[in-house]
Write an enzyme that holds these catalytic residues in place. Structure first.
Site, PDB file in Angstrom:
ATOM      1  N   TYR A 143       0.701  -1.195   0.025  1.00 37.62           N
ATOM      2  CA  TYR A 143      -0.225   0.433  -0.304  1.00 37.62           C
ATOM      3  C   TYR A 143       0.857   1.178   0.341  1.00 37.62           C
ATOM      4  O   TYR A 143       0.468   2.670   0.209  1.00 37.62           O
ATOM      5  CB  TYR A 143      -0.579   0.007   1.167  1.00 37.62           C
ATOM      6  CG  TYR A 143      -2.075  -1.437   0.957  1.00 37.62           C
ATOM      7  CD1 TYR A 143      -2.154  -1.776  -0.040  1.00 37.62           C
ATOM      8  CD2 TYR A 143      -3.023  -1.259   2.330  1.00 37.62           C
ATOM      9  CE1 TYR A 143      -3.356  -2.633  -0.384  1.00 37.62           C
ATOM     10  CE2 TYR A 143      -4.023  -2.228   1.893  1.00 37.62           C
ATOM     11  CZ  TYR A 143      -4.002  -2.686   1.058  1.00 37.62           C
ATOM     12  OH  TYR A 143      -4.558  -3.814   1.296  1.00 37.62           O
ATOM     13  N   LYS A 192       3.174 -14.897   2.270  1.00 33.75           N
ATOM     14  CA  LYS A 192       2.821 -15.960   1.394  1.00 33.75           C
ATOM     15  C   LYS A 192       4.315 -16.448   0.661  1.00 33.75           C
ATOM     16  O   LYS A 192       4.773 -16.179  -0.523  1.00 33.75           O
ATOM     17  CB  LYS A 192       2.240 -15.382   0.350  1.00 33.75           C
ATOM     18  CG  LYS A 192       1.802 -15.575  -1.608  1.00 33.75           C
ATOM     19  CD  LYS A 192       0.889 -16.653  -1.698  1.00 33.75           C
ATOM     20  CE  LYS A 192       0.808 -17.667  -2.117  1.00 33.75           C
ATOM     21  NZ  LYS A 192      -0.017 -18.970  -1.868  1.00 33.75           N
ATOM     22  N   ASP A 224      -3.082 -18.874   1.529  1.00 36.79           N
ATOM     23  CA  ASP A 224      -4.459 -19.173   1.169  1.00 36.79           C
ATOM     24  C   ASP A 224      -5.206 -19.994   1.895  1.00 36.79           C
ATOM     25  O   ASP A 224      -6.470 -20.487   2.320  1.00 36.79           O
ATOM     26  CB  ASP A 224      -4.139 -19.742  -0.259  1.00 36.79           C
ATOM     27  CG  ASP A 224      -2.453 -20.290  -0.683  1.00 36.79           C
ATOM     28  OD1 ASP A 224      -1.665 -19.865   0.851  1.00 36.79           O
ATOM     29  OD2 ASP A 224      -2.522 -20.623  -1.203  1.00 36.79           O
ATOM     30  N   ASP A 248      -5.426  -6.442   5.901  1.00 36.49           N
ATOM     31  CA  ASP A 248      -6.590  -5.840   5.165  1.00 36.49           C
ATOM     32  C   ASP A 248      -7.952  -7.402   5.052  1.00 36.49           C
ATOM     33  O   ASP A 248      -8.660  -6.407   5.559  1.00 36.49           O
ATOM     34  CB  ASP A 248      -6.389  -5.052   4.063  1.00 36.49           C
ATOM     35  CG  ASP A 248      -7.355  -3.661   4.045  1.00 36.49           C
ATOM     36  OD1 ASP A 248      -8.660  -3.906   4.427  1.00 36.49           O
ATOM     37  OD2 ASP A 248      -6.953  -3.234   2.898  1.00 36.49           O
ATOM     38  N   ASP A 252     -11.088  -8.404   7.969  1.00 40.64           N
ATOM     39  CA  ASP A 252     -12.221  -8.485   7.067  1.00 40.64           C
ATOM     40  C   ASP A 252     -13.027  -9.532   7.161  1.00 40.64           C
ATOM     41  O   ASP A 252     -14.230  -9.974   7.895  1.00 40.64           O
ATOM     42  CB  ASP A 252     -12.623  -7.368   6.038  1.00 40.64           C
ATOM     43  CG  ASP A 252     -12.711  -6.313   5.961  1.00 40.64           C
ATOM     44  OD1 ASP A 252     -12.383  -4.913   7.065  1.00 40.64           O
ATOM     45  OD2 ASP A 252     -12.900  -5.559   4.982  1.00 40.64           O
TER      46      ASP A 252
END
Ligand code: NAD
Length: 358
Positions: A143, A192, A224, A248, A252
């Site tokens: 980001y 990852k 994943d 992020d 959620d």
């Protein structure tokens, strides 16, 4: 007597109602546990745009920096939606995070047995319950990396880059291990590493920091798999630590499986005890000013502030237990009530219900 200075950013929409509720509860807890607060309100978001023409006035930044901690309601609303990007209320949040050096986001996601009917997971998974804390890196990663547009071999293309320094990973890992010591002493680090170089550095660094915390268990999980495990077996997670983008998305997902996002608090922390505490929901302009808002996420954010900013763990636990009991006793604001339920509580009535159980 211990006195804490707290900057209040009531903000927009339901912000003022829910912050005032949390202040009432904080004052009652302070009285019970022998400390006190000095609260000072500062404008930010839409309120600040209306008063000063900018979403984050310098007075607010200075006031927050001079305080021991910051409690925020929510900012934003349709009135300011058409302003250009740099003048949008949300800029206040990014500006505050950066001015206060807040690089850690803590988001608990807990299933309240009294509200388990709202959980979208299978009953056998719900029966095991869950109570996890997501620790998300907040100021690095993709980001904030270099980005751009260019002409590629297939025509116009865009690119973003992910970069993490050892220092950034070390400090977020420490935040996670420290938080685990206030909980069940287990950290799952999500990356990852089978694909990304930043993730391999992340993994190495987390393990080096883990050696400083022999009393805390550590495990790696690919992102994943983590996305699957959160819905298959959420009870296996205690503290989860991950990068900005993975956090992020996963935070959620974690909030959705509680079934009651209106109840979830959050904390953003930096290298000092000062932090920014706020509910994860927005300013709910559709119910603003109607005394209908659920104040519990803000009250629980205030409890997090007691625990992380002031080490008032007993007072924090007392507020959390009062919220638990209010829910067990059937107290419901409209957002968490069964459809057509009688006896739906207003924001102030729910606050009273918590105060009565402190
Ligand atoms: P929202 O979270 O404000 O509202 C979504 C829905 O949930 C609405 O129906 C609302 O009434 C309900 N809701 C939210 N909190 C509630 C509570 N405490 N009690 C009862 N019901 C509640 O999200 P949105 O509608 O997407 O955004 C509204 C505004 O809030 C936008 O301007 C957005 O930019 C802003 N926002 C601010 C923050 C923040 O300040 N941290 C976060 C998210 C959204």
């Amino acid at each position: 007597m211990r006195e804490y200075q707290v900057a209040l950013i009531r903000g927009d929409g339901i912000g003022p109602e829910i912050v005032d509720s949390a202040v009432t509860v904080l004052e009652a807890a302070a009285k019970k546990y022998g400390f006190s607060f000095r609260f000072t309100a500062y404008p930010a978001g839409g309120e600040a745009i209306d008063k000063t023409g900018e979403p984050l006035p310098q007075e607010t930044v200075d006031g927050c920096l001079a305080s021991d901690s910051v409690l925020l309601g929510a900012v934003g609303g349709p009135k300011w939606d058409t302003l250009p990007g740099h003048l949008r209320p949300e800029r206040a949040l990014l500006g505050l995070r950066s001015a206060l050096g807040l690089y850690t986001n803590l988001r608990p996601a807990k299933l309240y047995p009294a509200l388990s009917g709202a959980c979208p997971l299978r009953p056998d998974i719900v029966a095991k319950g869950f109570d996890l804390l997501m620790v998300r890196e907040l100021t690095g990663g993709i980001y904030f990396g270099d980005r751009g547009r260019r002409e590629g071999k297939n025509g116009p293309e865009a690119w973003d880059t992910e970069c993490y320094s050892v220092m950034e990973v070390e400090r977020i890992a420490r935040a996670a291990f420290d938080a685990a010591r206030k909980r069940r002493r287990s950290v799952i680090s999500i990356d990852k590493a089978n694909v990304l170089e930043t993730s391999r550095l992340w993994r190495e660094t987390v393990h080096r920091v883990a050696a400083e915390y022999p009393d805390v268990q550590v495990e790696d999980m690919l992102v994943d798999n983590a996305a699957m495990q959160l819905v298959r077996n959420p009870s296996r997670f205690d503290v989860v630590v991950t990068s900005n983008m993975f956090g992020d998305i996963l935070s959620d997902e974690a909030s959705q499986i509680t079934g009651s996002i209106g109840l979830l608090p959050s904390a953003s922390l930096g290298g000092t005890k000062r932090g920014l505490y706020e509910p994860i929901h927005g300013s709910a302009p559709d119910i603003a000013g109607q005394n209908k808002a659920n104040p519990l996420a803000t009250i629980l954010s205030a409890a997090m502030m007691l625990r992380y900013a002031f080490d008032e763990d007993e007072a924090a636990a007392c507020i959390e237990a009062a919220v638990d009991r209010a829910l067990q006793d059937g107290c419901r604001t409209a957002d968490i009530a069964a459809p057509g339920a009688a006896n739906v509580l207003s924001c102030t009535a729910m606050t009273e219900a918590v105060l009565a159980r402190l």
